[in-house]
Motif scaffolding. Structure first.
Motif, PDB file in Angstrom:
ATOM      1  N   HIS A 100      -6.009  -1.411  -2.994  1.00  0.00           N
ATOM      2  CA  HIS A 100      -5.443  -2.765  -2.975  1.00  0.00           C
ATOM      3  C   HIS A 100      -4.891  -4.184  -3.869  1.00  0.00           C
ATOM      4  O   HIS A 100      -4.536  -4.847  -4.156  1.00  0.00           O
ATOM      5  CB  HIS A 100      -4.261  -3.150  -1.475  1.00  0.00           C
ATOM      6  N   LYS A 132      -3.460  -0.987  -9.858  1.00  0.00           N
ATOM      7  CA  LYS A 132      -3.293   0.130  -9.644  1.00  0.00           C
ATOM      8  C   LYS A 132      -2.840   1.096 -11.294  1.00  0.00           C
ATOM      9  O   LYS A 132      -3.902   2.540 -10.984  1.00  0.00           O
ATOM     10  CB  LYS A 132      -1.651  -0.360  -9.315  1.00  0.00           C
ATOM     11  N   GLU A 176       2.075   7.981  -5.654  1.00  0.00           N
ATOM     12  CA  GLU A 176       1.678   7.681  -7.044  1.00  0.00           C
ATOM     13  C   GLU A 176      -0.118   8.168  -7.239  1.00  0.00           C
ATOM     14  O   GLU A 176      -0.458   8.824  -8.600  1.00  0.00           O
ATOM     15  CB  GLU A 176       0.714   5.797  -6.252  1.00  0.00           C
TER      16      GLU A 176
END
Length: 255
Positions: A112, A116, A181
């Motif tokens: 995180h 990304k 994702e």
């Protein structure tokens, strides 16, 4: 303090205070990835190396990267007896791996912090065909309303950290975004699994843990001290212990 350098301070305290990962999680990674001796593993954001040893023990060739120079110095010493370990102090998304390719790439409670889009694309590019990406986190929750020690914790946060958002316990419903994702960026056979445990810490152990949290490190020093003293005082009134309810989430995908 730069977010990327926020853990690059008293690494001994961090290594002692932060919890280890359960063996079941590592077993699931090894089963899925089918790596073995001489397999090439990359660990992104190694920190103090709390997710590293299972892969070193099985003889995999582990390359670790972290932007914190003190962290890298620490893990280099911690794992100096392993000739299958190599540590790099650099930014993962900027570092040139010089055509290296890996059988497994892991990132433990650190993904995180990365941009990304760039991170997913670089992981995909660095994996061998059929290679595995394993991303995992630990989500500590000391705020259950049925636990007296957790109610004390909430009380202190409300007084000294009123700007903090009301905590929400991590659940299975939170996993879908990360899975989506992985699929979006081209990974297949995506799997996820949750693990649960309860840790009981003394008030001193809990203060040491709080000191490793990024949001706490960003507070003015005098505010940190006031908060820590109040937390210890209130917990000691009820026996000097607190229960923390951990949820760990693991995501696996293939290139």
């Amino acid at each position: 303090m730069n977010n990327k350098q926020i853990f690059n301070y008293n690494v001994e305290v961090y290594d002692k205070a932060r919890p280890q990962y359960p063996q079941e999680l590592f077993k699931d990674i090894l089963l899925y990835s089918a790596i073995g001796s001489q397999s090439k593993v990359l660990e992104i954001g190694i920190g103090t190396g709390q997710a590293t040893k299972p892969f070193l023990n099985m003889g995999s060739i582990v390359t670790a990267i972290d932007i914190g120079d003190k962290l890298i110095d620490y893990v280099a010493e911690k794992y100096h007896s392993f000739n299958n370990f190599h540590a790099i102090c650099d930014d993962f998304v900027k570092y040139d791996f010089n055509h290296s390719r890996f059988d497994l790439i892991i990132c433990a409670t650190a993904f995180h912090w990365l941009p990304k889009d760039l991170a997913y694309k670089k992981i995909m590019a660095l994996l061998k065909p059929g290679g595995t990406a394993a991303l995992f986190w630990n989500h500590p929750f000391p705020n259950r309303t049925t636990d007296v020690s957790n109610l004390v914790n909430q009380k202190v946060y409300e007084k000294y950290r009123p700007e903090s958002k009301p905590p929400i316990e991590f659940s299975e419903a939170d996993c879908s975004q990360r899975c989506e994702e992985l699929v979006k960026y081209g990974f297949f056979d995506v799997q996820t699994k949750l693990y649960h445990r309860v840790r009981t810490l003394t008030s001193d152990e809990y203060i040491s843990l709080i000191k490793t949290y990024s949001d706490h490190r960003k507070l003015p020093v005098n505010r940190q001290v006031e908060f820590e003293n109040a937390m210890k005082e209130e917990l000691d009134k009820i026996g000097g212990k607190i229960n923390i309810y951990d949820t760990l989430d693991l995501y696996l995908g293939r290139r």
